[in-house]
Design a protein around this motif. Structure first.
Motif, PDB file in Angstrom:
ATOM      1  N   GLN A 174      50.702  38.710  41.060  1.00 26.68           N
ATOM      2  CA  GLN A 174      49.837  37.828  41.851  1.00 26.68           C
ATOM      3  C   GLN A 174      48.765  37.181  40.975  1.00 26.68           C
ATOM      4  OE1 GLN A 174      46.340  38.409  42.845  1.00 26.68           O
ATOM      5  NE2 GLN A 174      46.441  36.331  43.680  1.00 26.68           N
ATOM      6  N   ASP A 178      48.491  33.299  40.489  1.00 26.71           N
ATOM      7  CA  ASP A 178      47.272  32.649  40.959  1.00 26.71           C
ATOM      8  C   ASP A 178      46.580  31.886  39.835  1.00 26.71           C
ATOM      9  OD1 ASP A 178      45.437  32.113  43.081  1.00 26.71           O
ATOM     10  OD2 ASP A 178      44.026  33.514  42.168  1.00 26.71           O
ATOM     11  N   SER A 264      52.269  36.153  52.364  1.00 25.24           N
ATOM     12  CA  SER A 264      51.908  34.827  52.872  1.00 25.24           C
ATOM     13  C   SER A 264      51.173  34.926  54.201  1.00 25.24           C
ATOM     14  CB  SER A 264      53.166  33.967  53.036  1.00 25.24           C
ATOM     15  OG  SER A 264      53.784  33.743  51.794  1.00 25.24           O
ATOM     16  N   TYR A 266      49.216  37.420  55.208  1.00 25.89           N
ATOM     17  CA  TYR A 266      47.846  37.851  54.931  1.00 25.89           C
ATOM     18  C   TYR A 266      46.990  36.699  54.403  1.00 25.89           C
ATOM     19  CZ  TYR A 266      48.888  42.858  55.568  1.00 25.89           C
ATOM     20  OH  TYR A 266      49.208  44.084  56.084  1.00 25.89           O
ATOM     21  N   VAL A 267      47.523  35.962  53.427  1.00 26.44           N
ATOM     22  CA  VAL A 267      46.774  34.848  52.845  1.00 26.44           C
ATOM     23  C   VAL A 267      46.521  33.768  53.895  1.00 26.44           C
ATOM     24  CG1 VAL A 267      46.845  33.001  51.123  1.00 26.44           C
ATOM     25  CG2 VAL A 267      47.622  35.289  50.511  1.00 26.44           C
ATOM     26  N   ALA A 273      43.870  36.333  48.241  1.00 28.09           N
ATOM     27  CA  ALA A 273      45.164  36.638  47.624  1.00 28.09           C
ATOM     28  C   ALA A 273      45.097  37.892  46.761  1.00 28.09           C
ATOM     29  CB  ALA A 273      45.633  35.448  46.780  1.00 28.09           C
ATOM     30  N   ALA A 276      45.295  40.768  49.061  1.00 28.44           N
ATOM     31  CA  ALA A 276      46.633  40.834  49.667  1.00 28.44           C
ATOM     32  C   ALA A 276      47.618  41.488  48.714  1.00 28.44           C
ATOM     33  CB  ALA A 276      47.103  39.433  50.047  1.00 28.44           C
TER      34      ALA A 276
END
Length: 417
Positions: A174, A178, A264, A266-267, A273, A276
């Motif tokens: 992630q 990100d 997705s 959760y975000v 993020a 998550a």
């Protein structure tokens, strides 16, 4: 005096040999755990890759979800194929193929700009690679090294390593995605896969050395003489088989929500993020705990009741996702419960199958039920993409999961064990 000296030297030599063998066994087990953990850490995190691939490829959410759904089918369907190839070649050979397939899929997928190219690399090549590094293939490579008596204990340790892979690789993937996008994060994650090459080579060499030193006597059994079609026909006539198939198909549907859409969701609900992805680490840790607990409970209580209880807990989780607003405390608690019930269906399911058909036939029957698991995963990944692309959203997906979990709970209680 000379005799005593010779005896002392002999004892010392035997002790040194035992220590060397123990060290080799531990090293082989760690190698198998590492390979399986890295594979599972990739396979369970398609959901983190999904938003980046949508943005990079220009395809919509539903299309990329469909590609992942195809991959879920292939992950299950390729396992018996690779199992047959391992018999003809070797488990190490199959794992080498899996490493190359996974690396190629990870490197090429971020640069696919059409549905067909993404389907080839992200929906076929990468999942086929994970199928070649599945639990059965890894254990097939370890069994000749560690011996049949230790294989049962080793299998639990290897299965638990999947949770470690999730716990470590989810936040790393992630953060890379990100910060730098999937064009960097996915190729970078091919590096730990490729680093498995010398480990797999070593496992293959170790197997050959032990095979020469300790030839394995193959004993023909009734199960080996029996045809695959006869085993499956016998299973199809048993109500327990269909009850387990209903439950495991539901399990696949449920698990694919977590692997494909949970991040997705959760975000999209306003959860950062970074947090998550951290919840997916929590998920990985709790999957290990849940599998151990149900394995223990299966020795104390009827396994069908343990299995039904797991699906019953999933009913409550689905209701929570439908009615409770998403917040940071909710995501932590809910993901912990998802982890507790994640792999916890496997011990009672395999236990019931083993009691029904015996250890020799268990792999065949479990393999056919696992295909049902992946069909459920396909439906979840694809339908989730369709629901999210329409006004129905994630709520419709959890309602479908709720209905299936109710059905699985009832079916599990009807099992004759």
């Amino acid at each position: 005096m000379r005799d005593q000296s010779n005896i002392a030297q002999l004892d010392k030599g035997q002790s040194s040999k035992r220590f060397s063998n123990l060290f080799s066994l531990i090293l082989a087990l760690l190698a198998g755990c590492l390979v399986f953990a890295v594979m599972q850490g990739i396979h369970d995190n398609y959901g983190i890759m999904l938003p980046g691939i949508v943005a990079r490829s220009g395809l919509d959410y539903a299309s990329v979800s469909f590609v992942i759904a195809v991959g879920q089918i292939l992950y299950g369907a390729t396992q018996p194929v690779f199992g047959m190839l391992a018999i003809k070649k070797s488990n190490a050979f199959v794992m080498l193929l899996g490493i190359l397939f996974m690396a190629a899929g990870l490197i090429a997928s971020p640069f696919c700009n059409s549905l067909w190219s993404l389907l080839l690399f992200f929906g076929v090549l990468l999942p086929a690679g994970t199928g070649a590094l599945c639990f059965g293939i890894v254990m097939g490579a370890l069994a000749p090294i560690i011996g049949e008596k230790k294989a049962a204990v080793a299998s639990g340790i290897v299965q638990a390593s999947a949770g470690i892979g999730d716990a470590i690789m989810s936040p790393l993937l992630q953060r890379l995605t990100d910060g730098f996008g999937v064009t960097l994060s996915m190729p970078v994650f091919s590096i730990p896969i490729l680093l498995m090459l010398p480990i797999v080579f070593w496992l293959g060499t170790k197997k050959k050395k032990i095979d020469k030193a300790q030839p394995v006597q193959v004993i023909a059994s009734d199960a080996k003489k029996e045809k695959l079609s006869d085993i499956l026909k016998s299973a199809f006539r048993d109500r327990t088989y269909w009850c387990l198939l209903i439950g495991f198909s539901t399990c696949g549907f449920h698990m694919s929500i977590i692997e494909t859409h949970l991040f997705s969701q959760y975000v999209g609900s306003g959860i950062p993020a970074s947090f998550a992805s951290l919840t997916l680490t929590v998920y990985g840790v709790f999957t290990m705990l849940g599998a151990v607990i149900t394995g223990f409970l299966g020795q104390k209580f009827r396994m069908k009741n343990v299995l039904a209880s797991v699906y019953g807990i999933r009913i409550l989780i689905a209701l929570a996702f439908i009615f409770i607003p998403k917040s940071v405390p909710f995501t932590f608690i809910a993901t912990s419960l998802l982890g507790m019930t994640g792999d916890s269906t496997v011990p009672p399911t395999t236990g019931i199958i083993s009691n029904k058909v015996g250890v020799a036939k268990m792999a065949v029957v479990y393999g056919s039920i696992f295909i049902g698991h992946q069909l459920g995963a396909f439906a979840s990944a694809w339908l989730g993409g369709i629901f999210v692309s329409t006004a129905l959203g994630y709520t419709a997906l959890w309602i479908a999961d709720l209905c299936l979990c109710i059905t699985a709970t009832v079916a599990s209680f009807k099992i004759r064990d």
